[in-house]
Each structure stands twice: as structure tokens, then as C-alpha cells.
Scaffold this motif. Structure first.
Motif, short mmCIF file in Angstrom:
data_model
loop_
_atom_site.label_atom_id
_atom_site.label_comp_id
_atom_site.label_asym_id
_atom_site.label_seq_id
_atom_site.Cartn_x
_atom_site.Cartn_y
_atom_site.Cartn_z
N LEU A 70 66.04 33.94 97.98
CA LEU A 70 67.04 33.58 98.98
C LEU A 70 67.44 34.78 99.84
CD1 LEU A 70 69.33 31.19 96.93
CD2 LEU A 70 67.73 30.59 98.75
N LYS A 71 67.52 35.94 99.23
CA LYS A 71 67.86 37.15 99.98
C LYS A 71 66.74 37.51 100.96
CE LYS A 71 69.91 41.59 99.44
NZ LYS A 71 70.82 42.35 98.66
N LYS A 72 65.51 37.32 100.54
CA LYS A 72 64.36 37.62 101.39
C LYS A 72 64.37 36.72 102.64
CE LYS A 72 59.32 37.58 101.29
NZ LYS A 72 58.15 37.30 100.44
N PHE A 73 64.76 35.47 102.48
CA PHE A 73 64.78 34.54 103.60
C PHE A 73 66.07 34.57 104.38
CE2 PHE A 73 61.52 31.84 101.20
CZ PHE A 73 60.48 32.54 101.76
N GLY A 74 66.99 35.46 104.02
CA GLY A 74 68.22 35.62 104.78
C GLY A 74 69.29 34.61 104.48
N GLN A 75 69.17 33.88 103.38
CA GLN A 75 70.18 32.90 103.02
C GLN A 75 71.39 33.57 102.38
OE1 GLN A 75 69.90 29.62 103.77
NE2 GLN A 75 67.99 30.15 104.79
N ILE A 76 71.18 34.74 101.76
CA ILE A 76 72.24 35.52 101.13
C ILE A 76 72.23 36.90 101.76
CG2 ILE A 76 73.07 36.54 98.98
CD1 ILE A 76 71.69 34.28 97.49
N LYS A 77 73.40 37.41 102.10
CA LYS A 77 73.45 38.74 102.72
C LYS A 77 73.78 39.80 101.72
CE LYS A 77 74.40 36.93 107.12
NZ LYS A 77 74.45 37.24 108.44
#
Length: 77
Positions: A70-77
Motif C-alpha cells: 500500500l505504501k508503494k502504491f501511495g495509498q499510505i503516506k
């Protein structure tokens, strides 16, 4: 020729394949430590100690893998 950046708000093939790969690997990430714990319990006669430890480690590592995705896809900052 379209690139990953030309998807106009859709999901790129790279993201889709990464997500499918994660979905297919989740049973192994959870199951392998649990099965290993089951075999240790069977050998040592400590049921369900090592099975629960293996299952817990599998669930925790699955959570970290999903978080990284999720972090890789920008869903979590």
C-alpha cells in the motif's frame, strides 16, 4: 504505445500484477510458518504452542507485506 503513466486514472499493469502476486503469496506467507509450527509441535509434543507462534508470525509478516504494498502504491503516506 501506452506506458504505465498513460493509464488516465486506471490501474497500471505493474500495479495489477504486483497485487495479484501478493494475493497468491498470502496463503504461503501465513501457511508456511503455521505448518512448520505444527510439525515442531508434533515432534516435541507441545501442541499448540509452536503452531500458534508460527501462525502469529505469518499473520504479522502478511500485515507488513500488505503495508509495504500500500505504501508503494501511495495509498499510505
Amino acid at each position: 504505445m501506452a506506458t504505465d503513466d498513460d493509464n488516465k486514472g486506471g490501474v497500471s499493469w505493474r500495479q495489477a500484477m504486483t497485487t495479484v502476486g501478493m494475493a497468491l503469496s498470502i496463503p504461503w506467507i501465513i501457511g508456511a510458518p503455521a505448518i512448520l509450527g505444527w510439525y515442531i509441535d508434533k515432534w516435541a509434543g507441545t501442541w499448540p504452542l509452536w503452531f500458534l507462534i508460527g501462525l502469529s508470525l505469518g499473520l504479522i509478516s502478511t500485515g507488513f507485506s500488505i503495508y509495504k504494498l500500500l505504501k508503494k502504491f501511495g495509498q499510505i503516506k
